[in-house]
Design a protein around this motif. Structure first.
Motif, PDB file in Angstrom:
ATOM      1  N   VAL A   1      22.467 -29.646  34.448  1.00 20.99           N
ATOM      2  CA  VAL A   1      23.394 -28.519  34.528  1.00 20.99           C
ATOM      3  C   VAL A   1      23.386 -27.828  33.174  1.00 20.99           C
ATOM      4  CG1 VAL A   1      25.799 -27.803  34.816  1.00 20.99           C
ATOM      5  CG2 VAL A   1      24.857 -29.606  36.274  1.00 20.99           C
ATOM      6  N   ALA A   2      23.258 -26.504  33.171  1.00 21.41           N
ATOM      7  CA  ALA A   2      23.210 -25.745  31.925  1.00 21.41           C
ATOM      8  C   ALA A   2      24.245 -24.636  31.976  1.00 21.41           C
ATOM      9  CB  ALA A   2      21.819 -25.165  31.698  1.00 21.41           C
ATOM     10  N   MET A   3      24.902 -24.413  30.853  1.00 17.33           N
ATOM     11  CA  MET A   3      25.876 -23.344  30.756  1.00 17.33           C
ATOM     12  C   MET A   3      25.775 -22.694  29.384  1.00 17.33           C
ATOM     13  SD  MET A   3      29.422 -25.541  30.340  1.00 17.33           S
ATOM     14  CE  MET A   3      30.403 -24.053  30.430  1.00 17.33           C
ATOM     15  N   GLU A   4      26.193 -21.447  29.294  1.00 18.18           N
ATOM     16  CA  GLU A   4      26.184 -20.723  28.036  1.00 18.18           C
ATOM     17  C   GLU A   4      27.591 -20.253  27.714  1.00 18.18           C
ATOM     18  OE1 GLU A   4      23.305 -17.589  28.089  1.00 18.18           O
ATOM     19  OE2 GLU A   4      21.622 -18.956  27.703  1.00 18.18           O
ATOM     20  N   LEU A   5      27.972 -20.423  26.446  1.00 14.84           N
ATOM     21  CA  LEU A   5      29.283 -20.013  25.959  1.00 14.84           C
ATOM     22  C   LEU A   5      29.097 -19.002  24.844  1.00 14.84           C
ATOM     23  CD1 LEU A   5      31.004 -23.512  25.773  1.00 14.84           C
ATOM     24  CD2 LEU A   5      31.487 -21.730  27.443  1.00 14.84           C
ATOM     25  N   GLU A   6      29.662 -17.817  25.035  1.00 18.03           N
ATOM     26  CA  GLU A   6      29.636 -16.819  23.978  1.00 18.03           C
ATOM     27  C   GLU A   6      30.836 -17.051  23.065  1.00 18.03           C
ATOM     28  OE1 GLU A   6      28.709 -12.142  23.885  1.00 18.03           O
ATOM     29  OE2 GLU A   6      30.619 -12.658  24.839  1.00 18.03           O
ATOM     30  N   MET A   7      30.567 -17.076  21.754  1.00 16.04           N
ATOM     31  CA  MET A   7      31.598 -17.459  20.796  1.00 16.04           C
ATOM     32  C   MET A   7      31.689 -16.439  19.671  1.00 16.04           C
ATOM     33  SD  MET A   7      31.768 -20.945  18.497  1.00 16.04           S
ATOM     34  CE  MET A   7      31.975 -21.988  19.931  1.00 16.04           C
ATOM     35  N   GLN A   8      32.905 -16.192  19.213  1.00 14.83           N
ATOM     36  CA  GLN A   8      33.141 -15.327  18.068  1.00 14.83           C
ATOM     37  C   GLN A   8      34.038 -16.068  17.090  1.00 14.83           C
ATOM     38  OE1 GLN A   8      34.571 -11.413  19.041  1.00 14.83           O
ATOM     39  NE2 GLN A   8      35.245 -10.980  16.964  1.00 14.83           N
ATOM     40  N   TRP A   9      33.662 -15.995  15.809  1.00 12.69           N
ATOM     41  CA  TRP A   9      34.436 -16.734  14.804  1.00 12.69           C
ATOM     42  C   TRP A   9      34.533 -15.909  13.531  1.00 12.69           C
ATOM     43  CZ3 TRP A   9      32.645 -20.722  10.851  1.00 12.69           C
ATOM     44  CH2 TRP A   9      33.740 -21.396  10.286  1.00 12.69           C
ATOM     45  N   ASP A  10      35.759 -15.584  13.158  1.00 16.99           N
ATOM     46  CA  ASP A  10      36.064 -14.984  11.863  1.00 16.99           C
ATOM     47  C   ASP A  10      36.990 -15.966  11.151  1.00 16.99           C
ATOM     48  OD1 ASP A  10      34.678 -12.453  12.196  1.00 16.99           O
ATOM     49  OD2 ASP A  10      36.186 -12.016  13.718  1.00 16.99           O
ATOM     50  N   GLY A  11      36.387 -16.979  10.568  1.00 19.88           N
ATOM     51  CA  GLY A  11      37.145 -18.112  10.059  1.00 19.88           C
ATOM     52  C   GLY A  11      37.512 -18.018   8.594  1.00 19.88           C
ATOM     53  N   ASN A  12      38.221 -19.044   8.162  1.00 21.83           N
ATOM     54  CA  ASN A  12      38.598 -19.177   6.751  1.00 21.83           C
ATOM     55  C   ASN A  12      38.123 -20.516   6.197  1.00 21.83           C
ATOM     56  OD1 ASN A  12      40.324 -20.724   8.291  1.00 21.83           O
ATOM     57  ND2 ASN A  12      42.165 -20.243   7.080  1.00 21.83           N
ATOM     58  N   PRO A  13      36.827 -20.795   6.295  1.00 23.47           N
ATOM     59  CA  PRO A  13      36.329 -22.106   5.849  1.00 23.47           C
ATOM     60  C   PRO A  13      36.352 -22.222   4.329  1.00 23.47           C
ATOM     61  CG  PRO A  13      34.501 -20.677   6.374  1.00 23.47           C
ATOM     62  CD  PRO A  13      35.743 -19.920   6.741  1.00 23.47           C
ATOM     63  N   ASN A  14      36.284 -23.449   3.894  1.00 22.06           N
ATOM     64  CA  ASN A  14      36.173 -23.731   2.463  1.00 22.06           C
ATOM     65  C   ASN A  14      34.832 -24.427   2.242  1.00 22.06           C
ATOM     66  OD1 ASN A  14      36.567 -24.163  -0.247  1.00 22.06           O
ATOM     67  ND2 ASN A  14      38.051 -25.823   0.023  1.00 22.06           N
ATOM     68  N   ILE A  15      33.816 -23.621   1.940  1.00 19.79           N
ATOM     69  CA  ILE A  15      32.458 -24.135   1.754  1.00 19.79           C
ATOM     70  C   ILE A  15      32.015 -23.802   0.339  1.00 19.79           C
ATOM     71  CG2 ILE A  15      30.070 -24.049   2.555  1.00 19.79           C
ATOM     72  CD1 ILE A  15      31.100 -23.118   5.264  1.00 19.79           C
ATOM     73  N   VAL A  16      31.710 -24.837  -0.417  1.00 19.31           N
ATOM     74  CA  VAL A  16      31.255 -24.663  -1.792  1.00 19.31           C
ATOM     75  C   VAL A  16      29.942 -25.417  -1.954  1.00 19.31           C
ATOM     76  CG1 VAL A  16      31.760 -24.981  -4.237  1.00 19.31           C
ATOM     77  CG2 VAL A  16      33.611 -24.411  -2.641  1.00 19.31           C
ATOM     78  N   LEU A  17      28.918 -24.720  -2.432  1.00 20.38           N
ATOM     79  CA  LEU A  17      27.607 -25.316  -2.687  1.00 20.38           C
ATOM     80  C   LEU A  17      27.499 -25.697  -4.154  1.00 20.38           C
ATOM     81  CD1 LEU A  17      25.408 -22.793  -0.673  1.00 20.38           C
ATOM     82  CD2 LEU A  17      25.987 -25.122   0.005  1.00 20.38           C
TER      83      LEU A  17
END
Length: 556
Positions: free
Chosen positions: A132-148
């Motif tokens: 069984v296969a399904m597709e989900l369209e997603m939108q994200w305008d997040g506030n992550p804390n990512i530091v390299l």
């Protein structure tokens, strides 16, 4: 008399009943076929298709509302698990694509923030039995804390924050295999099926990243490559649900795509002085180590490249070949002339496809109708496992299957079978190309009296060997029937250029031309065809090409 009348009435009624029943059966069969076609079409619908068909008031928003409400509830737990998953999976890929100017590239902080993504579409796909296969369209305008945590070659450490992330894409989930044991599937694989938009900004913590030249572009390119290589379709991540071996679900190469970049035509001029210096970048997956670049043809809007490339294909049903044509600006950044796309599902395995592609400004948003020129490609898709039935002339290990077509005797075939470990670039197909110039039709009139004095000039590009036919005076439909032989040293990488000229006492005028690679004649041995003249208002040329080849290998 009444007896015969009754028989006639009975026969007529019987025939009428049979006719009505036959028509009813045909109508019912036709309705069933139409219904099956409609059901199959709905099964192939994407999120975008359903939105075009269904008005907003009829779109099942309750499904998305239910998904989004539950995702918001569990997001704190998803954040913790997903952050650790991203760190463990993406960090090695970041290191793999780390720019040479950096000594290390790792996460020092990684959380996805408090804002959960929003599902904006869902669809169930038609797929193979047992999944069984399904597709989900997603939108994200997040506030992550990512530091390299970045260290340069000179020992300077730079903490770089990834902020203002905006993402829109479609994820595909595949539940396979289906089993009787709860939860009714053994594993789930997920992948980013379509990346519509990905925006982010880089900032040095406590400073300005533009103060370090080249760092921002290098890191941004590395992040995009890591996303492409780690999760973008056809790459898929597998999460086992029930114990078992799910190695068959992993990404595996399915075939090779041989591409010959032949030529360009009427390219847009990007230079103010002189002409553009075009070159091409080709790829199936936009990874730096898989992108191929052609040679640059200086000061030319109708370039002839004749460059050959090979690509690995993982999923021919969904992948495509992208071609981008640039103008080489030297030390400055190259300027895009145009781009084009070929879907691999449109290629017939084992058949060489010769195509002209119109260049556009953007493959996603095609609002610009400006003509930017065309590019010509030869394409050959060879799925793995079909070597015994599909001939690929670029593969040395298959040359033994070309004995009949290439007229190789048994001894030479045995020697080549022992040499199947040689690389493609070491293969030379040497032989004799016989070209019969038969006739031309409907040539444009170039003389004042409405006629032309045409003749044909044939040139092998690498050796610059030339032959020409006799001149046929006062004719727009000349017949020559002349044959010329060319000794070709490397048939897989040479070209035949055929020019039709109008002979004048004090010079000559080109009427049109045809350009040929030798791939088709190598595969077919001999063929006759009618070819439209390039650069002419009208006219075509009939040729017969015959190939007598002897595969050899370059000396080590």
């Amino acid at each position: 008399m009444s007896f015969f009348f009754g028989i006639a009435i009975g026969v007529a009624c019987g025939i009428a009943i049979v006719v009505v029943f036959a028509r009813f059966s045909n109508h019912r069969s036709r309705c069933r076929r139409d219904l099956a076609t409609t059901v199959a079409a709905f099964a192939r619908m994407t999120v975008q298709d359903s939105r075009k068909i269904l008005p907003p008031q009829f779109y099942p928003s309750w499904v998305l509302a239910w998904l989004n409400s539950h995702l918001r509830k569990i997001w704190p737990y998803v954040d913790e698990a997903a952050s650790e998953l991203i760190r463990s999976n993406v960090e090695p890929i970041l290191e793999q694509y780390r720019p040479v100017i950096l000594a290390s590239l790792k996460f020092s902080k990684l959380t996805l923030g408090t804002v959960a993504p929003q599902f904006t579409g869902v669809s169930i796909l038609e797929c193979e039995a047992g999944e069984v296969a399904m597709e989900l369209e997603m939108q994200w305008d997040g506030n992550p804390n990512i530091v390299l945590d970045i260290k340069t070659r000179v020992g300077v450490g730079l903490p770089i924050q990834v902020k203002n992330i905006g993402f829109t894409g479609v994820f595909r989930l595949i539940f396979k295999p289906l089993v009787e044991e709860f939860p009714c599937f053994g594993a789930v694989s997920y992948s980013l099926r379509e990346k519509k938009n990905l925006e982010f900004k880089l900032k040095i913590v406590g400073g300005d990243i533009t103060a370090v030249p080249g760092i921002s572009d290098a890191i941004e390119e590395t992040i995009r490559d890591a996303i492409e290589d780690s999760i973008t379709w056809p790459v898929r991540k597998i999460v086992p649900i029930l114990p078992g071996d799910y190695s068959d679900l992993e990404l595996k190469p399915s075939g090779t795509l041989e591409v010959k970049l032949v030529q360009g035509k009427d390219l847009t001029n990007k230079d103010l002085i002189g002409k553009s210096d075009p070159y091409a970048v080709l790829f199936v997956r936009p990874l730096r180590d898989r992108m191929k670049t052609s040679k640059t043809i200086n000061n030319e809007l109708n370039p002839i490249w004749n460059d050959h490339f090979e690509f690995i294909v993982e999923d021919a049903s969904t992948q495509h070949l992208t071609v981008r044509i640039f103008d080489n600006e030297g030390v400055q950044a190259s300027e895009l002339i145009g781009c084009a796309l070929v879907r691999l599902k449109d290629l017939e395995p084992g058949k060489v496809k010769d195509v002209w592609l119109k260049l556009v400004k953007d493959l996603d948003v095609q609002r610009d109708k400006k003509y930017r020129g065309e590019v010509r490609l030869e394409l050959l898709y060879c799925p793995f496992g079909t070597e015994s039935v599909i001939t690929n002339p670029f593969r040395p290990d298959l040359l033994t299957s070309l004995e009949k077509a290439l007229k190789v005797d048994g001894t030479e075939a045995a020697e080549m079978a022992k040499s199947n470990s040689l690389k493609k670039k070491d293969v030379i197909v040497r032989g004799v190309l016989s070209v019969t110039v038969i006739s031309a039709e409907n040539l444009p009139a170039v003389d004042l009296l409405g006629k032309a004095d045409p003749y044909v000039e044939l040139t092998m590009k690498k050796s610059n060997t030339k032959h020409r036919t006799r001149v046929v005076n006062d004719s727009l439909n000349p017949v020559w029937n002349q044959t010329f032989d060319f000794v070709v040293e490397d048939g897989l990488h040479d070209m035949l250029i055929v020019d039709v000229w109008d002979h004048d006492t004090f010079g000559k005028d080109r009427i049109g031309r045809c350009i040929f690679t030798l791939t088709r004649v190598i595969l077919e041995g001999e063929f006759r065809d009618n070819f439209t003249l390039e650069g002419a208002k009208s006219g075509s040329l009939t040729l017969n090409l015959k190939w007598s080849a002897q595969p050899i290998f370059r000396d080590p």
